[in-house]
Write a protein that holds these residues in place. Structure first.
Motif, mmCIF file in Angstrom:
data_model
loop_
_atom_site.group_PDB
_atom_site.id
_atom_site.type_symbol
_atom_site.label_atom_id
_atom_site.label_comp_id
_atom_site.label_asym_id
_atom_site.label_seq_id
_atom_site.Cartn_x
_atom_site.Cartn_y
_atom_site.Cartn_z
ATOM 1 N N UNK A 1 0.856 -1.179 0.000
ATOM 2 C CA UNK A 1 0.000 0.000 0.000
ATOM 3 C C UNK A 1 0.892 1.229 0.000
ATOM 4 N N UNK A 2 0.861 2.013 -1.067
ATOM 5 C CA UNK A 2 1.813 3.101 -1.199
ATOM 6 C C UNK A 2 1.408 4.335 -0.400
ATOM 7 N N UNK A 3 0.140 4.602 -0.242
ATOM 8 C CA UNK A 3 -0.309 5.776 0.489
ATOM 9 C C UNK A 3 -0.406 5.496 1.966
ATOM 10 N N UNK A 4 -0.082 6.491 2.787
ATOM 11 C CA UNK A 4 -0.157 6.309 4.227
ATOM 12 C C UNK A 4 -1.583 6.434 4.738
ATOM 13 N N UNK A 5 -2.363 7.279 4.071
ATOM 14 C CA UNK A 5 -3.727 7.516 4.539
ATOM 15 C C UNK A 5 -4.731 7.369 3.405
ATOM 16 N N UNK A 6 -5.909 6.880 3.773
ATOM 17 C CA UNK A 6 -7.045 6.854 2.875
ATOM 18 C C UNK A 6 -8.260 7.333 3.640
ATOM 19 N N UNK A 7 -9.411 7.231 3.005
ATOM 20 C CA UNK A 7 -10.635 7.657 3.676
ATOM 21 C C UNK A 7 -11.742 6.684 3.324
ATOM 22 N N UNK A 8 -12.520 6.312 4.338
ATOM 23 C CA UNK A 8 -13.633 5.401 4.128
ATOM 24 C C UNK A 8 -14.921 5.965 4.679
ATOM 25 N N UNK A 9 -16.013 5.694 3.960
ATOM 26 C CA UNK A 9 -17.360 6.051 4.403
ATOM 27 C C UNK A 9 -18.180 4.772 4.428
ATOM 28 N N UNK A 10 -18.957 4.592 5.482
ATOM 29 C CA UNK A 10 -19.782 3.394 5.656
ATOM 30 C C UNK A 10 -21.249 3.823 5.685
ATOM 31 N N UNK A 11 -22.004 3.488 4.611
ATOM 32 C CA UNK A 11 -23.417 3.830 4.534
ATOM 33 C C UNK A 11 -24.235 2.684 5.118
ATOM 34 N N UNK A 12 -24.985 2.965 6.158
ATOM 35 C CA UNK A 12 -25.841 1.966 6.781
ATOM 36 C C UNK A 12 -27.283 2.408 6.782
ATOM 37 N N UNK A 13 -28.141 1.532 7.254
ATOM 38 C CA UNK A 13 -29.559 1.839 7.272
ATOM 39 C C UNK A 13 -29.943 2.938 8.238
ATOM 40 N N UNK A 14 -29.150 3.102 9.314
ATOM 41 C CA UNK A 14 -29.486 4.122 10.311
ATOM 42 C C UNK A 14 -28.475 5.244 10.387
ATOM 43 N N UNK A 15 -27.237 4.990 9.957
ATOM 44 C CA UNK A 15 -26.207 6.016 10.062
ATOM 45 C C UNK A 15 -25.204 5.945 8.926
ATOM 46 N N UNK A 16 -24.599 7.098 8.625
ATOM 47 C CA UNK A 16 -23.527 7.194 7.630
ATOM 48 C C UNK A 16 -22.299 7.699 8.364
ATOM 49 N N UNK A 17 -21.247 6.882 8.370
ATOM 50 C CA UNK A 17 -20.069 7.155 9.183
ATOM 51 C C UNK A 17 -18.839 7.244 8.281
ATOM 52 N N UNK A 18 -17.867 8.036 8.687
ATOM 53 C CA UNK A 18 -16.639 8.133 7.913
ATOM 54 C C UNK A 18 -15.477 8.555 8.771
ATOM 55 N N UNK A 19 -14.265 8.260 8.275
ATOM 56 C CA UNK A 19 -13.050 8.649 8.986
ATOM 57 C C UNK A 19 -11.853 8.443 8.073
ATOM 58 N N UNK A 20 -10.794 9.209 8.283
ATOM 59 C CA UNK A 20 -9.530 8.895 7.614
ATOM 60 C C UNK A 20 -8.953 7.616 8.209
ATOM 61 N N UNK A 21 -8.181 6.911 7.407
ATOM 62 C CA UNK A 21 -7.664 5.601 7.807
ATOM 63 C C UNK A 21 -6.149 5.568 7.648
ATOM 64 N N UNK A 22 -5.464 5.072 8.662
ATOM 65 C CA UNK A 22 -4.033 4.803 8.579
ATOM 66 C C UNK A 22 -3.861 3.460 7.888
ATOM 67 N N UNK A 23 -3.357 3.467 6.672
ATOM 68 C CA UNK A 23 -3.283 2.249 5.875
ATOM 69 C C UNK A 23 -2.038 1.417 6.170
ATOM 70 N N UNK A 24 -1.187 1.890 7.044
ATOM 71 C CA UNK A 24 -0.095 1.046 7.532
ATOM 72 C C UNK A 24 -0.579 0.193 8.704
ATOM 73 N N UNK A 25 -1.308 0.810 9.602
ATOM 74 C CA UNK A 25 -1.810 0.090 10.780
ATOM 75 C C UNK A 25 -3.129 -0.620 10.513
ATOM 76 N N UNK A 26 -3.868 -0.159 9.506
ATOM 77 C CA UNK A 26 -5.194 -0.719 9.260
ATOM 78 C C UNK A 26 -6.175 -0.326 10.338
ATOM 79 N N UNK A 27 -6.141 0.948 10.727
ATOM 80 C CA UNK A 27 -7.003 1.435 11.803
ATOM 81 C C UNK A 27 -7.403 2.874 11.493
ATOM 82 N N UNK A 28 -8.417 3.362 12.193
ATOM 83 C CA UNK A 28 -8.860 4.723 11.983
ATOM 84 C C UNK A 28 -7.783 5.698 12.460
ATOM 85 N N UNK A 29 -7.589 6.759 11.671
ATOM 86 C CA UNK A 29 -6.602 7.775 12.018
ATOM 87 C C UNK A 29 -7.226 8.939 12.785
#
Length: 253
Positions: A1-29
């Motif tokens: 994975x060449x980039x250090x950070x990405x961004x994810x959005x999770x669309x659900x039936x009750x909520x829409x959530x998002x956060x930047x992601x540390x792609x080295x650790x595989x966790x929310x930044x």
């Protein structure tokens, strides 16, 4: 994975959530930002909320976005827990226009599966992995040699004359007041059927009920090793961000 950070959005039936992601650790930044899913959850209304989530973090780069449906080449083919008007919508085009950023839209269970294989409970396993999310229904992801086979919809396998999720989802356990033992017996039938079709090396079980895996996981009878998911509620966001960043960094042909 060449980039250090990405961004994810999770669309659900009750909520829409998002956060930047540390792609080295595989966790929310950063801490997730959540807004309610609009009612009705039409394409235009949902796309506007996704824009608000991105704006909250001032994120301007490409992003990944999960969706509770079959998504084929950006086109939404089904609709679960969102408005039926999504069917036939070009989600990539819609979100690109609404947000001004480049999206990659993926089935929610597929995103969670990718996260578990790359960063979670199945990390380092180079084989056939099934990730099964138990909730209102049964979501599924099939990863072979680290590559996602998208939109498998294994929760709809016919088991003993029934759509599997109608009897083995966590919602069925709650609806029918099943004991952990009775529910585990149904899960056993489901997973045994699944493993006879795909012969996986590992089955990872996610969804909210995985937090109580100590109550029921040992009661499920399979020949395949069965483990709880590691990334919990962040899996969809992490997986979507990883897939979007991978797409962005692919060489031009």
């Amino acid at each position: 994975m060449s980039g250090e950070r990405g961004f994810g959005v999770d669309i659900g039936g009750s909520g829409i959530k998002g956060a930047p992601v540390d792609l080295h650790r595989g966790d929310l930044a950063d801490e997730r930002f959540r807004l309610p899913t609009p009612e009705p959850s039409t394409p235009a209304a949902v796309a506007d909320v996704v824009r608000q989530v991105l704006d909250h973090f001032a994120w301007t780069e490409p992003f990944g976005c999960t969706f509770p449906a079959v998504v084929q080449h950006g086109m939404v083919c089904t609709a679960a827990n969102v408005d039926a008007s999504w069917i036939g919508t070009d989600a990539h085009k819609l979100l690109a226009t609404a947000t001004g950023r480049q999206p990659l839209v993926v089935n929610d269970a597929d995103a969670a599966g990718v996260a578990e294989v790359r960063f979670g409970a199945a990390k380092g396993l180079d084989g056939v992995v099934v990730v099964s999310t138990l909730g209102t229904g049964i979501g599924s992801a099939l990863i072979v040699g680290g590559k996602l086979v998208p939109n498998t919809e294994l929760g709809h396998l016919d088991v003993d004359g029934h759509d599997a999720e109608s009897r083995a989802a966590d919602a069925a356990r709650e609806r029918e007041g099943l004991s952990w033992e009775a529910w585990a017996a149904r899960l056993s039938r489901y997973f045994q059927h699944l493993e006879n079709l795909f012969w996986p090396d590992l089955i990872v079980v996610g969804g909210g009920v995985s937090k109580r895996a100590d109550r029921w996981l040992h009661l499920v009878e399979t020949r395949t090793k069965l483990v709880p998911a590691a990334l919990r509620n962040s899996a969809g966001i992490v997986g979507a961000a990883a897939l979007a960043t991978e797409q962005r960094t692919k060489p031009m042909r």
